[in-house]
Design a protein around this motif. Structure first.
Motif, PDB file in Angstrom:
ATOM      1  N   VAL A 121       0.828  -1.215   0.000  1.00 37.32           N
ATOM      2  CA  VAL A 121       0.000   0.000   0.000  1.00 37.32           C
ATOM      3  C   VAL A 121       0.858   1.258   0.000  1.00 37.32           C
ATOM      4  O   VAL A 121       0.434   2.300  -0.497  1.00 37.32           O
ATOM      5  CB  VAL A 121      -1.039   0.039   1.160  1.00 37.32           C
ATOM      6  N   GLN A 122       2.091   1.151   0.523  1.00 38.06           N
ATOM      7  CA  GLN A 122       3.021   2.297   0.475  1.00 38.06           C
ATOM      8  C   GLN A 122       3.333   2.694  -0.959  1.00 38.06           C
ATOM      9  O   GLN A 122       3.485   3.870  -1.268  1.00 38.06           O
ATOM     10  CB  GLN A 122       4.354   1.917   1.150  1.00 38.06           C
ATOM     11  N   GLU A 123       3.442   1.668  -1.798  1.00 38.36           N
ATOM     12  CA  GLU A 123       3.837   1.935  -3.187  1.00 38.36           C
ATOM     13  C   GLU A 123       2.710   2.548  -4.011  1.00 38.36           C
ATOM     14  O   GLU A 123       2.939   3.119  -5.069  1.00 38.36           O
ATOM     15  CB  GLU A 123       4.337   0.643  -3.849  1.00 38.36           C
ATOM     16  N   SER A 143      -6.904 -18.668   5.689  1.00 33.97           N
ATOM     17  CA  SER A 143      -6.590 -19.072   4.309  1.00 33.97           C
ATOM     18  C   SER A 143      -5.883 -17.921   3.610  1.00 33.97           C
ATOM     19  O   SER A 143      -5.848 -16.801   4.109  1.00 33.97           O
ATOM     20  CB  SER A 143      -7.890 -19.375   3.564  1.00 33.97           C
ATOM     21  N   GLU A 144      -5.372 -18.219   2.430  1.00 37.39           N
ATOM     22  CA  GLU A 144      -4.760 -17.164   1.607  1.00 37.39           C
ATOM     23  C   GLU A 144      -5.786 -16.079   1.292  1.00 37.39           C
ATOM     24  O   GLU A 144      -5.453 -14.901   1.168  1.00 37.39           O
ATOM     25  CB  GLU A 144      -4.216 -17.756   0.305  1.00 37.39           C
ATOM     26  N   GLU A 145      -7.061 -16.512   1.166  1.00 38.76           N
ATOM     27  CA  GLU A 145      -8.117 -15.533   0.852  1.00 38.76           C
ATOM     28  C   GLU A 145      -8.247 -14.488   1.957  1.00 38.76           C
ATOM     29  O   GLU A 145      -8.535 -13.328   1.685  1.00 38.76           O
ATOM     30  CB  GLU A 145      -9.473 -16.233   0.642  1.00 38.76           C
ATOM     31  N   SER A 146      -8.029 -14.905   3.238  1.00 40.58           N
ATOM     32  CA  SER A 146      -8.116 -13.922   4.331  1.00 40.58           C
ATOM     33  C   SER A 146      -7.054 -12.842   4.148  1.00 40.58           C
ATOM     34  O   SER A 146      -7.304 -11.657   4.367  1.00 40.58           O
ATOM     35  CB  SER A 146      -7.892 -14.566   5.703  1.00 40.58           C
ATOM     36  N   TRP A 147      -5.855 -13.268   3.732  1.00 41.52           N
ATOM     37  CA  TRP A 147      -4.784 -12.284   3.505  1.00 41.52           C
ATOM     38  C   TRP A 147      -5.131 -11.360   2.340  1.00 41.52           C
ATOM     39  O   TRP A 147      -4.873 -10.164   2.379  1.00 41.52           O
ATOM     40  CB  TRP A 147      -3.448 -12.987   3.264  1.00 41.52           C
ATOM     41  N   GLU A 148      -5.744 -11.954   1.302  1.00 39.86           N
ATOM     42  CA  GLU A 148      -6.154 -11.123   0.161  1.00 39.86           C
ATOM     43  C   GLU A 148      -7.216 -10.113   0.580  1.00 39.86           C
ATOM     44  O   GLU A 148      -7.218  -8.965   0.134  1.00 39.86           O
ATOM     45  CB  GLU A 148      -6.684 -11.996  -0.985  1.00 39.86           C
ATOM     46  N   ALA A 149      -8.120 -10.563   1.484  1.00 41.56           N
ATOM     47  CA  ALA A 149      -9.175  -9.664   1.967  1.00 41.56           C
ATOM     48  C   ALA A 149      -8.556  -8.518   2.771  1.00 41.56           C
ATOM     49  O   ALA A 149      -8.966  -7.364   2.631  1.00 41.56           O
ATOM     50  CB  ALA A 149     -10.176 -10.438   2.818  1.00 41.56           C
ATOM     51  N   ARG A 150      -7.553  -8.852   3.590  1.00 37.77           N
ATOM     52  CA  ARG A 150      -6.896  -7.774   4.364  1.00 37.77           C
ATOM     53  C   ARG A 150      -6.271  -6.760   3.411  1.00 37.77           C
ATOM     54  O   ARG A 150      -6.417  -5.557   3.593  1.00 37.77           O
ATOM     55  CB  ARG A 150      -5.825  -8.387   5.291  1.00 37.77           C
ATOM     56  N   LEU A 151      -5.598  -7.273   2.382  1.00 37.29           N
ATOM     57  CA  LEU A 151      -4.965  -6.367   1.416  1.00 37.29           C
ATOM     58  C   LEU A 151      -6.007  -5.492   0.723  1.00 37.29           C
ATOM     59  O   LEU A 151      -5.819  -4.281   0.574  1.00 37.29           O
ATOM     60  CB  LEU A 151      -4.154  -7.171   0.382  1.00 37.29           C
ATOM     61  N   MET A 152      -7.112  -6.101   0.349  1.00 30.28           N
ATOM     62  CA  MET A 152      -8.153  -5.322  -0.348  1.00 30.28           C
ATOM     63  C   MET A 152      -8.674  -4.206   0.562  1.00 30.28           C
ATOM     64  O   MET A 152      -8.841  -3.059   0.117  1.00 30.28           O
ATOM     65  CB  MET A 152      -9.308  -6.230  -0.757  1.00 30.28           C
ATOM     66  N   MET A 153      -8.911  -4.533   1.829  1.00 29.50           N
ATOM     67  CA  MET A 153      -9.409  -3.508   2.749  1.00 29.50           C
ATOM     68  C   MET A 153      -8.377  -2.398   2.921  1.00 29.50           C
ATOM     69  O   MET A 153      -8.716  -1.214   2.946  1.00 29.50           O
ATOM     70  CB  MET A 153      -9.772  -4.153   4.099  1.00 29.50           C
ATOM     71  N   GLU A 154      -7.099  -2.781   3.019  1.00 29.16           N
ATOM     72  CA  GLU A 154      -6.040  -1.770   3.186  1.00 29.16           C
ATOM     73  C   GLU A 154      -5.934  -0.857   1.972  1.00 29.16           C
ATOM     74  O   GLU A 154      -5.638   0.323   2.106  1.00 29.16           O
ATOM     75  CB  GLU A 154      -4.680  -2.441   3.430  1.00 29.16           C
ATOM     76  N   SER A 206      -8.299   0.064   0.111  1.00 24.54           N
ATOM     77  CA  SER A 206      -9.574   0.733  -0.174  1.00 24.54           C
ATOM     78  C   SER A 206      -9.630   2.149   0.383  1.00 24.54           C
ATOM     79  O   SER A 206      -8.784   2.569   1.171  1.00 24.54           O
ATOM     80  CB  SER A 206     -10.724  -0.085   0.416  1.00 24.54           C
ATOM     81  N   LEU A 207     -10.694   2.833  -0.003  1.00 25.64           N
ATOM     82  CA  LEU A 207     -10.970   4.187   0.485  1.00 25.64           C
ATOM     83  C   LEU A 207     -11.521   4.169   1.916  1.00 25.64           C
ATOM     84  O   LEU A 207     -11.549   5.195   2.599  1.00 25.64           O
ATOM     85  CB  LEU A 207     -11.994   4.844  -0.465  1.00 25.64           C
ATOM     86  N   ALA A 208     -11.969   3.001   2.383  1.00 23.92           N
ATOM     87  CA  ALA A 208     -12.518   2.928   3.739  1.00 23.92           C
ATOM     88  C   ALA A 208     -11.461   3.356   4.757  1.00 23.92           C
ATOM     89  O   ALA A 208     -10.271   3.134   4.553  1.00 23.92           O
ATOM     90  CB  ALA A 208     -12.973   1.497   4.034  1.00 23.92           C
ATOM     91  N   VAL A 209     -11.911   3.968   5.850  1.00 24.05           N
ATOM     92  CA  VAL A 209     -11.004   4.268   6.957  1.00 24.05           C
ATOM     93  C   VAL A 209     -10.756   2.942   7.674  1.00 24.05           C
ATOM     94  O   VAL A 209     -11.698   2.216   7.976  1.00 24.05           O
ATOM     95  CB  VAL A 209     -11.655   5.275   7.934  1.00 24.05           C
ATOM     96  N   LYS A 210      -9.472   2.643   7.909  1.00 21.13           N
ATOM     97  CA  LYS A 210      -9.146   1.388   8.591  1.00 21.13           C
ATOM     98  C   LYS A 210      -8.806   1.684  10.047  1.00 21.13           C
ATOM     99  O   LYS A 210      -8.019   2.585  10.321  1.00 21.13           O
ATOM    100  CB  LYS A 210      -7.929   0.709   7.942  1.00 21.13           C
ATOM    101  N   ILE A 251      -2.762  -0.567   8.313  1.00 24.41           N
ATOM    102  CA  ILE A 251      -1.673  -1.549   8.476  1.00 24.41           C
ATOM    103  C   ILE A 251      -0.440  -0.921   9.159  1.00 24.41           C
ATOM    104  O   ILE A 251       0.239  -1.580   9.953  1.00 24.41           O
ATOM    105  CB  ILE A 251      -1.329  -2.202   7.110  1.00 24.41           C
ATOM    106  N   SER A 252      -0.183   0.355   8.903  1.00 24.71           N
ATOM    107  CA  SER A 252       1.009   0.959   9.506  1.00 24.71           C
ATOM    108  C   SER A 252       0.812   1.159  11.015  1.00 24.71           C
ATOM    109  O   SER A 252       1.748   1.005  11.808  1.00 24.71           O
ATOM    110  CB  SER A 252       1.373   2.276   8.816  1.00 24.71           C
ATOM    111  N   THR A 253      -0.411   1.469  11.434  1.00 26.99           N
ATOM    112  CA  THR A 253      -0.699   1.623  12.859  1.00 26.99           C
ATOM    113  C   THR A 253      -0.684   0.262  13.554  1.00 26.99           C
ATOM    114  O   THR A 253      -0.274   0.135  14.708  1.00 26.99           O
ATOM    115  CB  THR A 253      -2.063   2.324  13.041  1.00 26.99           C
ATOM    116  N   HIS A 254      -1.136  -0.763  12.835  1.00 23.36           N
ATOM    117  CA  HIS A 254      -1.042  -2.129  13.365  1.00 23.36           C
ATOM    118  C   HIS A 254       0.432  -2.453  13.661  1.00 23.36           C
ATOM    119  O   HIS A 254       0.772  -2.874  14.763  1.00 23.36           O
ATOM    120  CB  HIS A 254      -1.637  -3.095  12.333  1.00 23.36           C
ATOM    121  N   LEU A 255       1.302  -2.177  12.676  1.00 22.97           N
ATOM    122  CA  LEU A 255       2.735  -2.472  12.872  1.00 22.97           C
ATOM    123  C   LEU A 255       3.351  -1.617  13.980  1.00 22.97           C
ATOM    124  O   LEU A 255       4.272  -2.055  14.680  1.00 22.97           O
ATOM    125  CB  LEU A 255       3.500  -2.255  11.561  1.00 22.97           C
ATOM    126  N   ALA A 256       2.839  -0.395  14.144  1.00 23.58           N
ATOM    127  CA  ALA A 256       3.370   0.494  15.197  1.00 23.58           C
ATOM    128  C   ALA A 256       3.122  -0.098  16.589  1.00 23.58           C
ATOM    129  O   ALA A 256       3.753   0.313  17.557  1.00 23.58           O
ATOM    130  CB  ALA A 256       2.734   1.876  15.091  1.00 23.58           C
TER     131      ALA A 256
END
Ligand code: ADP
Ligand code: MG
Length: 489
Positions: free
Chosen positions: A124-126, A291-302, A304-308, A312-317
């Motif tokens: 998502v950074q890129e 599953s791999e699909e759960s990871w894909e879903a996380r990526l899609m949400m990240e 997206s325009l939705a407020v998370k 992901i960066s705050t999760h890592l913080a």
């Protein structure tokens, strides 16, 4: 240990003599037990049962202490006062790619879960980020460290930047303890149990972010686990949103996999609803991604325009490796270059934290831990309780890993030594027994940033959790700790 003006070293007060008498009065305790459980049920301090976690047909009270636990007023207020600084710190860390990358470099080589989160972060950074609204709901946890000289000081255990729980139930427990104290003929103590409403405060943060998203039709999506024992904790927050006419839906990773999509402006849709906010109450443990699909879903949400909440960066913080790095000399100053008082206030709450990176400093940490394992806690990059390593097991693990890069999956921390306090723990199905207990104070923070402007930054309440001192680790969800309230003394 720092001795600056902000660390309030207090003598831990003797428990109210009257309360001590009550604890020993077996007849009175037996009488109060039933009243206490009924009162918890009346006030909505509820949990679903292990047997039927996804049904509201049979529920029970959430585990709690019979009495609130004495907490020194000065230390309690110290914890509340530093919270808005921690909110800003988490936010600034999340906005600093160089710091995150450098700090997590060694960890992600050996810890697969953190590496996967980091991969999503890099992806998502890129990309151009479609959303400039950031919503943080966190909980900073502390224990009161008792030093040999008799002083007591507030020390942070960790800060939870994802799925920090019990803001809902903690909003209802003060009334339960007040009632119990009155029945136990302790009306004065009853006045020293504070009001607390993190549910309302967390909802204020969510509502602010929802308004800024700017679409009345769009919903707040609670992303939840498939096992929903703690649903009533969520419901208190959900219902605060509904009161404001903000619609809420609850969905799981598999729902997002099945029906989630992004439109051309990267608006997120799930089951036909436009999602304004994804509020993660799941996704913090490897086993949440089935599953791999759960990871894909996380990526899609990240993407997206939705407020998370969190992104992901705050999760890592919120990783333990970041916590350890922030405690290194000079690091807080980098985040607050012109605010020495902020730095001092935050640092006063830090316990000793030590790197296990390869090299001289990490070698020193290993030697220190092997020489005095009982003074430390060895922590992997995991959340949810029950993952830390204590005592002789520290030696077993480090003897095995000390020459390998695998040691960098862990950090070492000073073990906080609180004074045990006597109390009864009420847990469905368990007999009542007087226990020697240790408590952990949590403070809830909420903030919203839009672009460069912090538009909301508050401390929104607290949580006290208490466990029998025979357990080194484990939270309420893990069946070890129970809900409690501070009794200010
Ligand atoms: P998790 O992310 O699994 O909740 P924590 O760092 O909060 O990890 O540790 C879990 C539990 O272990 C805490 O709730 C506390 O009871 C105990 N613990 C953690 N760190 C320390 C410490 N430094 N000293 C004493 N106990 C600790
Ligand atoms: Mg914890």
């Amino acid at each position: 240990m720092s001795t600056n003006v902000f660390s309030s070293h207090c003598r831990f007060p003797a428990m109210s003599v009257k309360l001590e008498h009550v604890l020993k009065d077996e007849n009175l305790i037996k009488n109060i037990e039933e009243i206490a459980k009924d009162t918890a049920l009346l006030h909505g301090v509820l949990m679903r049962t292990k047997e039927t976690p996804n049904s509201p047909e049979v529920v029970s009270y959430a585990p709690f202490t019979l009495f609130p636990t004495p907490v020194p007023t000065a230390l309690f207020h110290q914890a509340l006062a530093v919270q808005t600084h921690f909110n800003r710190l988490v936010d600034r860390v999340s906005q600093n790619p160089a710091f995150l990358e450098e700090t997590l470099a060694s960890t992600i080589k050996v810890d697969n879960f953190t590496a996967r989160l980091f991969n999503i972060y890099k992806q998502v950074q890129e990309e151009h980020r479609p959303q400039s609204i950031v919503l943080g709901l966190n909980r900073s946890d502390y224990m009161l460290d008792h030093s040999p000289d008799g002083g007591t000081s507030l020390k942070q255990i960790e800060i939870n930047t994802i799925a920090a729980s019990f803001g809902g139930l903690a909003s209802r427990t003060p009334d339960v303890h007040r009632h119990i104290l009155k029945v136990a003929n302790l009306p004065e103590e009853s006045n020293n149990v504070l009001d607390n409403n993190p549910a309302a405060g967390l909802a204020r943060g969510l509502a602010k972010a929802w308004e800024l998203y700017g679409s009345e039709r769009a919903v707040v999506m609670f992303l939840v686990e498939d096992v929903q024992r703690n649903i009533y904790d969520h419901r208190f927050v959900e219902n605060e949103l509904w009161k404001r006419n903000i619609p809420v839906i609850r969905r799981q990773f598999e729902d997002v996999c099945r029906s989630g999509s992004l439109d051309e402006s990267r608006r997120l849709f799930v089951d036909g609803h436009e999602i304004a906010i994804v509020y993660f109450r799941n996704g913090y443990m490897p086993q949440n991604y089935t599953s791999e699909e759960s990871w894909e879903a996380r990526l899609m949400m990240e993407r997206s325009l939705a407020v998370k909440c969190p992104d992901i960066s705050t999760h890592l913080a919120g990783t333990k490796k970041v916590q350890q790095e922030l405690a290194q000399r000079g690091v807080l100053e980098r985040f607050f270059p012109d605010e020495p008082e902020t730095v001092a206030q935050i640092r006063a709450t830090f316990a000793g934290l030590y790197t296990l990176d390869m090299g001289e400093e990490g070698d020193k940490t290993v030697a220190m831990a092997l020489a005095n394992p009982d003074q430390y806690v060895l922590k992997p990059q995991r959340e949810g309780g029950g993952n830390n390593i204590y005592g002789t097991e520290i030696c077993e693990v480090l003897e095995n890993l000390k020459s390998s890069t695998e040691r960098t999956a862990y950090i070492l921390m000073d073990k906080i030594q609180p004074v045990p306090v006597q109390n009864y723990l009420l847990r469905p199905g368990a007999p009542l027994k007087l226990n020697s207990c240790l408590s952990e104070l949590g403070v809830f923070g909420a903030y919203v940033r839009k672009g460069k402007d912090m538009v909301f930054n508050e401390c929104v309440g607290h949580l006290l959790r208490t466990k029998s001192s025979e357990h080194a680790d484990g939270g309420v969800a893990a069946g070890v700790a129970v809900l409690d309230n501070p009794l200010l003394v």
